[in-house]
Motif scaffolding. Sequence first.
Motif, PDB file in Angstrom:
ATOM      1  N   GLU A 113     -44.632  32.231  25.608  1.00 23.50           N
ATOM      2  CA  GLU A 113     -45.518  30.529  25.494  1.00 23.50           C
ATOM      3  C   GLU A 113     -45.146  29.484  25.072  1.00 23.50           C
ATOM      4  O   GLU A 113     -44.909  28.791  25.194  1.00 23.50           O
ATOM      5  CB  GLU A 113     -47.283  30.923  25.258  1.00 23.50           C
ATOM      6  N   ILE A 114     -44.292  30.340  23.736  1.00 26.06           N
ATOM      7  CA  ILE A 114     -43.635  29.744  21.999  1.00 26.06           C
ATOM      8  C   ILE A 114     -42.704  28.789  22.968  1.00 26.06           C
ATOM      9  O   ILE A 114     -43.125  27.612  22.520  1.00 26.06           O
ATOM     10  CB  ILE A 114     -43.144  29.737  21.127  1.00 26.06           C
ATOM     11  N   ARG A 133     -49.086  20.240  23.447  1.00 22.29           N
ATOM     12  CA  ARG A 133     -47.514  21.120  22.607  1.00 22.29           C
ATOM     13  C   ARG A 133     -48.256  21.559  21.758  1.00 22.29           C
ATOM     14  O   ARG A 133     -48.019  23.001  21.005  1.00 22.29           O
ATOM     15  CB  ARG A 133     -46.193  20.272  22.413  1.00 22.29           C
ATOM     16  N   VAL A 188     -48.198  31.215  19.005  1.00 18.32           N
ATOM     17  CA  VAL A 188     -47.696  31.972  17.576  1.00 18.32           C
ATOM     18  C   VAL A 188     -48.895  32.665  17.065  1.00 18.32           C
ATOM     19  O   VAL A 188     -49.047  34.075  16.812  1.00 18.32           O
ATOM     20  CB  VAL A 188     -48.523  30.583  16.578  1.00 18.32           C
ATOM     21  N   VAL A 209     -48.143  23.411  15.308  1.00 21.61           N
ATOM     22  CA  VAL A 209     -48.827  23.841  15.163  1.00 21.61           C
ATOM     23  C   VAL A 209     -50.449  24.052  15.192  1.00 21.61           C
ATOM     24  O   VAL A 209     -51.239  24.071  14.581  1.00 21.61           O
ATOM     25  CB  VAL A 209     -48.503  25.288  14.114  1.00 21.61           C
ATOM     26  N   SER A 228     -44.065  25.644  25.146  1.00 21.04           N
ATOM     27  CA  SER A 228     -45.062  24.306  24.530  1.00 21.04           C
ATOM     28  C   SER A 228     -43.958  23.171  24.547  1.00 21.04           C
ATOM     29  O   SER A 228     -44.459  22.047  24.520  1.00 21.04           O
ATOM     30  CB  SER A 228     -45.246  25.163  23.449  1.00 21.04           C
ATOM     31  N   ARG A 229     -42.751  23.723  24.212  1.00 18.98           N
ATOM     32  CA  ARG A 229     -41.954  22.583  24.212  1.00 18.98           C
ATOM     33  C   ARG A 229     -41.694  21.996  25.503  1.00 18.98           C
ATOM     34  O   ARG A 229     -40.644  20.641  25.422  1.00 18.98           O
ATOM     35  CB  ARG A 229     -40.348  22.929  23.806  1.00 18.98           C
ATOM     36  N   LEU A 285     -48.377  26.115  21.706  1.00 24.76           N
ATOM     37  CA  LEU A 285     -47.719  25.717  20.248  1.00 24.76           C
ATOM     38  C   LEU A 285     -48.775  27.418  19.486  1.00 24.76           C
ATOM     39  O   LEU A 285     -48.153  28.611  19.074  1.00 24.76           O
ATOM     40  CB  LEU A 285     -46.731  25.403  19.574  1.00 24.76           C
TER      41      LEU A 285
END
Length: 471
Positions: free
Chosen positions: A135-136, A298, A306, A85, A139-140, A302
Amino acid sequence: MTQKTSTTPSKNHDLLYSLHDKPGFWPSSFAALQHVLASLVGVITPTLIVGGVLGLGEHIPYMISMALIVSGVGTFIQCRRIGPVGAGMLCLQGTSFAFLTAILSAGMIVKSRGGSPEDILATIFGVSFCAAIIEIFLSRVIHKLQKIITPVVTGTIIILIGIPLIKVAMTDIGGGFGAENFGSLDNLLLAGIVLFSVILLNRSKNPMIRLAAVVIGLVLGMTVAFFMGRLDFSNLSNLPIVSVPVPFKYGFQFDLAAFIPLAILFCVSAMETTGDLTANSTISGEPVKGPIYMNRIRGGVLADGVNSMIAATFNSMPSTTFSQNNGVIALTGVASRFVGIYIAAILVIMGIFPIIGGVLQQMPKPVLGGATLIMFGTVAVAGIRVLSHAKLDRRDMMIVAISVGLGIGVSSVPTVLQELPKTLANILSSPVAMGAISAILLSIILPEQKHEDDEIEVVDTTSADPMAEKK
């Protein structure tokens, strides 16, 4: 990567301090203050606007405190990088103006059915918490998102973010919603002083003055308002000495109609953050391709997700990476991510004391409107700038024309949707949701024209935030 622990400046990339250098206390403190100065208005203004438009007066000082604290915590996470993160770069976090249109729409949905200020805040933060999960996830797969959220879609959405907000700014210039002296000469004078001072300061040859133009303009407007008898600090004594973060202080509520526009904006925010971090990497002399770069992208996206969940938990609005700080890095030559720790400390300390929020709450609406008119206008222009990089053909022009037309149309004539089911009408009444859904669907349905000179290009959407020169 080996971290340098000395205070000897690095000469790499023409920077005084590169990404992993550790400047001493005074260089770090000075650089941190400049970052805070460049970003402060962007951190607190969304709360002032949402609180004013939705009538959340008594809660505004606390919300400003939480915005500052959350911004500090998010900045620390982004710069320090905790596990996967964070980008591990000098990035300051705050609420983007891009979220304002959807947040105000969410508040109006609750308000229209008789909800209390606490219900409004519970819904805004509850929906923001859930939408941040989008959005989390993104990010992947951020490298694949560009196939859907193209520059044509992004530019259209950004235009539709800015245009409705201009109405909010003009209403503040007149004196605010429901003001008895709406449109009075005093209100127009105050707004004009701020507006023209920001314009003049922005044309200065001194880069520090340009960075601080909005802050200086607001201070000047507040000073004039004080001598006009427009400021009343008598209620400051009733505020607590310190603000204590309380998880979900106002409760947790969910509304699908409020969720969908925010979910769409988190997709756009992910793309903006990619542009911001790419620009940051360039200025910091770091790679802009390869595994190191992609891990930073990423991790940064991420962290946005978060940090937005943390923000919602502690009663603040969605968090995203600010891009105006890239200008501060270029100006100071300090790219050290360890400066972010100092920035975080300053923001958290400011947020602990609610008197800061109480003072800012007293800012007359015309003063705020004079500054935000420029910011929100810049948002719309930023959308045009993104579209200018898209090499528009007939297909793209059709997509933009229809999407912008529908978005502005439902904003101007909301009653056109009154016969639709209520939930669907609430979703499509948001100009961002209507425009984004239209642009995405048309991009998928209409066949794309192939040209021999077509090439994939990374579009820098950092100027989508009005505080870039920045959302």
